[in-house]
Design a protein around this motif. Structure first.
Motif, PDB file in Angstrom:
ATOM      1  N   GLY A   1       0.812  -1.210   0.000  1.00  0.00           N
ATOM      2  CA  GLY A   1       0.000   0.000   0.000  1.00  0.00           C
ATOM      3  C   GLY A   1       0.843   1.256   0.000  1.00  0.00           C
ATOM      4  N   VAL A   2       1.956   1.242   0.725  1.00  0.00           N
ATOM      5  CA  VAL A   2       2.861   2.395   0.748  1.00  0.00           C
ATOM      6  C   VAL A   2       3.499   2.606  -0.620  1.00  0.00           C
ATOM      7  CG1 VAL A   2       5.049   3.265   1.684  1.00  0.00           C
ATOM      8  CG2 VAL A   2       3.346   2.281   3.228  1.00  0.00           C
ATOM      9  N   VAL A   3       4.002   1.523  -1.227  1.00  0.00           N
ATOM     10  CA  VAL A   3       4.657   1.639  -2.539  1.00  0.00           C
ATOM     11  C   VAL A   3       3.685   2.157  -3.587  1.00  0.00           C
ATOM     12  CG1 VAL A   3       5.766   0.363  -4.410  1.00  0.00           C
ATOM     13  CG2 VAL A   3       6.370  -0.139  -2.039  1.00  0.00           C
ATOM     14  N   LEU A   4       2.496   1.541  -3.668  1.00  0.00           N
ATOM     15  CA  LEU A   4       1.512   1.968  -4.664  1.00  0.00           C
ATOM     16  C   LEU A   4       0.990   3.376  -4.368  1.00  0.00           C
ATOM     17  CD1 LEU A   4      -0.550  -1.317  -5.239  1.00  0.00           C
ATOM     18  CD2 LEU A   4       1.238  -0.327  -6.688  1.00  0.00           C
ATOM     19  N   GLY A   5       0.887   3.709  -3.082  1.00  0.00           N
ATOM     20  CA  GLY A   5       0.455   5.055  -2.724  1.00  0.00           C
ATOM     21  C   GLY A   5       1.421   6.105  -3.218  1.00  0.00           C
ATOM     22  N   LEU A   6       2.720   5.859  -3.070  1.00  0.00           N
ATOM     23  CA  LEU A   6       3.733   6.816  -3.512  1.00  0.00           C
ATOM     24  C   LEU A   6       3.847   6.873  -5.032  1.00  0.00           C
ATOM     25  CD1 LEU A   6       6.577   6.101  -0.912  1.00  0.00           C
ATOM     26  CD2 LEU A   6       5.227   8.199  -1.082  1.00  0.00           C
ATOM     27  N   VAL A   7       3.883   5.712  -5.677  1.00  0.00           N
ATOM     28  CA  VAL A   7       4.149   5.657  -7.108  1.00  0.00           C
ATOM     29  C   VAL A   7       2.901   5.984  -7.928  1.00  0.00           C
ATOM     30  CG1 VAL A   7       4.902   4.185  -9.016  1.00  0.00           C
ATOM     31  CG2 VAL A   7       5.990   3.976  -6.777  1.00  0.00           C
ATOM     32  N   VAL A   8       1.774   5.372  -7.575  1.00  0.00           N
ATOM     33  CA  VAL A   8       0.546   5.560  -8.350  1.00  0.00           C
ATOM     34  C   VAL A   8      -0.310   6.688  -7.772  1.00  0.00           C
ATOM     35  CG1 VAL A   8      -1.583   4.462  -9.171  1.00  0.00           C
ATOM     36  CG2 VAL A   8       0.541   3.130  -9.022  1.00  0.00           C
ATOM     37  N   GLY A   9      -0.529   6.630  -6.447  1.00  0.00           N
ATOM     38  CA  GLY A   9      -1.430   7.595  -5.820  1.00  0.00           C
ATOM     39  C   GLY A   9      -0.981   9.036  -5.973  1.00  0.00           C
ATOM     40  N   LYS A  10       0.304   9.298  -5.764  1.00  0.00           N
ATOM     41  CA  LYS A  10       0.813  10.664  -5.878  1.00  0.00           C
ATOM     42  C   LYS A  10       0.664  11.192  -7.303  1.00  0.00           C
ATOM     43  CE  LYS A  10       2.433  12.610  -2.118  1.00  0.00           C
ATOM     44  NZ  LYS A  10       2.015  13.953  -1.708  1.00  0.00           N
ATOM     45  N   ALA A  11       1.100  10.396  -8.287  1.00  0.00           N
ATOM     46  CA  ALA A  11       1.058  10.849  -9.682  1.00  0.00           C
ATOM     47  C   ALA A  11      -0.383  11.097 -10.128  1.00  0.00           C
ATOM     48  CB  ALA A  11       1.724   9.805 -10.584  1.00  0.00           C
ATOM     49  N   VAL A  12      -1.265  10.138  -9.847  1.00  0.00           N
ATOM     50  CA  VAL A  12      -2.666  10.273 -10.265  1.00  0.00           C
ATOM     51  C   VAL A  12      -3.341  11.425  -9.518  1.00  0.00           C
ATOM     52  CG1 VAL A  12      -4.927   9.151 -10.265  1.00  0.00           C
ATOM     53  CG2 VAL A  12      -2.876   7.861 -10.937  1.00  0.00           C
TER      54      VAL A  12
ATOM     55  N   ALA B   1       9.607  -0.039   2.427  1.00  0.00           N
ATOM     56  CA  ALA B   1       8.613   0.276   1.400  1.00  0.00           C
ATOM     57  C   ALA B   1       8.723   1.730   0.954  1.00  0.00           C
ATOM     58  CB  ALA B   1       7.211  -0.017   1.932  1.00  0.00           C
ATOM     59  N   VAL B   2       8.972   2.641   1.905  1.00  0.00           N
ATOM     60  CA  VAL B   2       9.154   4.052   1.564  1.00  0.00           C
ATOM     61  C   VAL B   2      10.369   4.221   0.654  1.00  0.00           C
ATOM     62  CG1 VAL B   2       9.744   6.331   2.478  1.00  0.00           C
ATOM     63  CG2 VAL B   2       8.019   4.936   3.630  1.00  0.00           C
ATOM     64  N   LEU B   3      11.463   3.555   0.984  1.00  0.00           N
ATOM     65  CA  LEU B   3      12.659   3.635   0.151  1.00  0.00           C
ATOM     66  C   LEU B   3      12.389   3.073  -1.240  1.00  0.00           C
ATOM     67  CD1 LEU B   3      15.335   2.461   2.761  1.00  0.00           C
ATOM     68  CD2 LEU B   3      14.962   4.788   1.947  1.00  0.00           C
ATOM     69  N   THR B   4      11.702   1.932  -1.290  1.00  0.00           N
ATOM     70  CA  THR B   4      11.418   1.298  -2.576  1.00  0.00           C
ATOM     71  C   THR B   4      10.485   2.161  -3.418  1.00  0.00           C
ATOM     72  OG1 THR B   4      11.642  -0.893  -1.544  1.00  0.00           O
ATOM     73  CG2 THR B   4      10.521  -0.785  -3.683  1.00  0.00           C
ATOM     74  N   GLY B   5       9.404   2.635  -2.815  1.00  0.00           N
ATOM     75  CA  GLY B   5       8.452   3.476  -3.546  1.00  0.00           C
ATOM     76  C   GLY B   5       9.087   4.760  -4.031  1.00  0.00           C
ATOM     77  N   SER B   6       9.908   5.392  -3.180  1.00  0.00           N
ATOM     78  CA  SER B   6      10.576   6.636  -3.572  1.00  0.00           C
ATOM     79  C   SER B   6      11.545   6.399  -4.720  1.00  0.00           C
ATOM     80  CB  SER B   6      11.312   7.240  -2.365  1.00  0.00           C
ATOM     81  OG  SER B   6      10.406   7.595  -1.342  1.00  0.00           O
ATOM     82  N   LEU B   7      12.245   5.250  -4.675  1.00  0.00           N
ATOM     83  CA  LEU B   7      13.182   4.930  -5.750  1.00  0.00           C
ATOM     84  C   LEU B   7      12.449   4.704  -7.076  1.00  0.00           C
ATOM     85  CD1 LEU B   7      16.045   4.258  -6.698  1.00  0.00           C
ATOM     86  CD2 LEU B   7      15.660   1.893  -5.962  1.00  0.00           C
ATOM     87  N   ILE B   8      11.350   3.953  -7.026  1.00  0.00           N
ATOM     88  CA  ILE B   8      10.576   3.703  -8.251  1.00  0.00           C
ATOM     89  C   ILE B   8      10.033   5.019  -8.808  1.00  0.00           C
ATOM     90  CG2 ILE B   8       8.509   2.597  -9.192  1.00  0.00           C
ATOM     91  CD1 ILE B   8       8.930   0.356  -7.146  1.00  0.00           C
ATOM     92  N   ALA B   9       9.500   5.862  -7.924  1.00  0.00           N
ATOM     93  CA  ALA B   9       8.969   7.162  -8.369  1.00  0.00           C
ATOM     94  C   ALA B   9      10.069   8.011  -8.985  1.00  0.00           C
ATOM     95  CB  ALA B   9       8.328   7.891  -7.187  1.00  0.00           C
ATOM     96  N   ALA B  10      11.268   7.972  -8.390  1.00  0.00           N
ATOM     97  CA  ALA B  10      12.387   8.756  -8.917  1.00  0.00           C
ATOM     98  C   ALA B  10      12.794   8.273 -10.298  1.00  0.00           C
ATOM     99  CB  ALA B  10      13.570   8.684  -7.959  1.00  0.00           C
ATOM    100  N   VAL B  11      12.864   6.953 -10.484  1.00  0.00           N
ATOM    101  CA  VAL B  11      13.254   6.395 -11.784  1.00  0.00           C
ATOM    102  C   VAL B  11      12.196   6.705 -12.837  1.00  0.00           C
ATOM    103  CG1 VAL B  11      13.672   4.257 -13.056  1.00  0.00           C
ATOM    104  CG2 VAL B  11      14.671   4.575 -10.778  1.00  0.00           C
ATOM    105  N   LEU B  12      10.915   6.538 -12.474  1.00  0.00           N
ATOM    106  CA  LEU B  12       9.825   6.818 -13.410  1.00  0.00           C
ATOM    107  C   LEU B  12       9.828   8.286 -13.824  1.00  0.00           C
ATOM    108  CD1 LEU B  12       7.192   6.121 -14.884  1.00  0.00           C
ATOM    109  CD2 LEU B  12       5.974   6.544 -12.732  1.00  0.00           C
ATOM    110  N   ALA B  13       9.882   9.191 -12.837  1.00  0.00           N
ATOM    111  CA  ALA B  13       9.864  10.621 -13.139  1.00  0.00           C
ATOM    112  C   ALA B  13      11.113  11.028 -13.906  1.00  0.00           C
ATOM    113  CB  ALA B  13       9.752  11.432 -11.842  1.00  0.00           C
ATOM    114  N   GLY B  14      12.261  10.493 -13.512  1.00  0.00           N
ATOM    115  CA  GLY B  14      13.497  10.815 -14.208  1.00  0.00           C
ATOM    116  C   GLY B  14      13.452  10.414 -15.672  1.00  0.00           C
TER     117      GLY B  14
END
Length: 468
Positions: free
Chosen positions: A313-324, A385-398
């Protein structure tokens, strides 16, 4: 964070060019945040290496080492001093930023404030909803609903520095304002949902001390030797009251005057922010990361992040929830206010910045510690999970930003161009008659120089072609 819109609603622009003073302020603020973000990245990497090496026991012993006067209720571990003490400095700066935005920045204009406020609210509500749905469906704890709601502006800017994108100032300002509003609601979440049993005597003492702090500011009393000891007293009383001690930092930041009076080059809030921001970005936040990001990381642990409902939930919240959430809030605001996106940008640019806001490092780690206090195993898993979600978000946005980097570079070069060398970018002088006179003179001198060079070249060619 758009500039104040013109009166006719059909001409309103979303993420248009900033005013020159706002552009200069944003540039100065982001330089410090970017350096702090790089230090934050280094501290997080150091923590992960330290906690996953043969020196793991030394990391835990340093983090859990207690010091402080027990008689004052301040016998805290190093980790607690970092989370409750050093982050109060971070939230003090956040309080000043918020105050400035409210009285002198773009949030002062209700029309301009609508976009970042709605985008930030949607960018917190949707991640919380995503976490709740995922955790509830999987039978997990709902206590961590607030973990993926935060944005870490320093970490986000560090990513921008690493990928080298020339992001236009309007998008950078939008990201900065999102983070300021995000910090405000994160503070409210901490105060309302993560407050222990109240000690009304300590809380009353903190309120009285804050009143003294405000009165001294109003009377124009100066001197760090007055305010620093008083700030420490306020912090200590707030900590013992049961309310999270970082609230003391933001309360003091909001009390500073951020408007300039006649004869002042900078307001008191701007001066103090200029002094304290390097301490926050360069010391307080990296040290917090050093003692909070040190979680055990292994192949099995990373795999569990995607199987346990709380961590997924944390990973999807950061990666999907924030962007959407942020993209959706921005699009809906533009749609219902009949505003148009700046012709220099496209909606994929807004989505890329929205994805970048999924980096929720500092405050997400803090809320994770508060949400699962007492459950050390789940706390560490949520941190992973916070580290993983933040990393995925950083790679996607980058990746998304890198695709458009050539376009951003052209926009940035146009914003920075100063052909008449007067210290003011040319795009801000297009309506100034004096500017056009200076440019005409510059072009005439350049044309004369080209004619002179052409005559010299022609003369030299005739000499070479003449009789030996």
């Amino acid at each position: 964070m758009p500039a104040p819109a013109p009166a006719p609603s059909k001409d309103r622009k979303v993420l248009g060019r900033l005013s020159l003073p706002e552009r200069n302020f944003v540039a100065e603020a982001l330089r410090t945040e970017t350096v702090g973000g790089v230090l934050l990245l280094l501290a997080a990497i150091a923590a992960l290496i330290w906690a996953n090496s043969g020196l793991k026991e030394s990391y835990e012993s340093v983090r859990d080492f207690h010091l402080g006067p027990a008689s004052l209720g301040l016998d805290l571990s190093i980790g607690h001093w970092a989370a409750d003490g050093l982050l109060a400095v971070f939230f003090f700066v956040a309080g000043i930023e918020l105050k400035r935005e409210l009285v002198a920045g773009d949030l002062k204009d209700p029309r301009a404030a609508v976009l970042p406020v709605v985008a930030a609210l949607c960018g917190m509500a949707v991640p919380a909803l995503v976490y709740t749905l995922v955790s509830a469906t999987g039978g997990g704890s709902l206590a961590g609903w607030a973990v993926p709601t935060a944005t870490d502006i320093a970490f986000a800017l560090a990513v921008l520095a690493v990928i080298g994108t020339s992001l236009p100032s309007a998008l950078r300002a939008f990201l900065l304002t999102l983070a300021v509003v995000d910090d405000l609601f994160a503070i409210l979440i901490i105060a309302v949902f993560f407050t222990d049993d109240l000690n009304f005597a300590a809380l009353g003492g903190a309120v009285v001390s804050l009143a003294v702090f405000w009165l001294l500011l109003r009377k124009g009393i100066r001197g760090w030797y007055v305010y620093v000891p008083l700030a420490l007293v306020i912090w200590g009383l707030m900590y013992n009251s049961g309310i999270h001690a970082t609230i003391a930092g933001v309360a003091m930041g909001l009390m500073l005057r951020c408007t300039r009076r006649e004869g002042e080059e900078h307001s008191p809030g701007e001066r103090i922010e200029h002094l304290v921001r390097p301490l926050s970005a360069g010391l307080a936040v990296p040290l917090f990361a050093l003692f909070s990001a040190g979680v055990a990381v292994s192949g099995g642990a990373i795999g569990e992040v995607f199987t346990r409902p709380e961590t997924l939930g944390v990973v999807l919240g950061l990666v999907v929830g924030k962007a959407v959430g942020i993209f959706g809030g921005t699009w809906l605001t533009a749609r219902f206010t009949r505003a148009e996106l700046s012709e220099e940008l496209a909606w994929p640019d807004v989505f890329a910045v929205s994805s970048l806001a999924g980096i929720g490092f500092t405050v997400s780690l803090l809320i994770g510690e508060l949400a699962f206090e007492g459950d050390e195993v789940l706390t560490d898993e949520v941190k992973a999970a916070v580290l993983t979600g933040s990393l995925i978000a950083a790679v996607l946005a980058g990746t998304l930003l890198k695709i458009r980097n050539a376009k951003y570079r052209k926009l940035w070069e146009a914003e920075e161009l100063d052909e008449d060398l007067d210290g003011i970018p040319d795009v801000y002088e297009q309506d100034n008659p004096e500017y056009h006179l200076r440019m005409a003179d510059i072009y005439e001198r350049k044309a004369a120089e080209h004619r002179r060079l052409a005559e010299v070249t022609a003369g030299a060619s005739e000499e070479n072609d003449g009789p030996a």
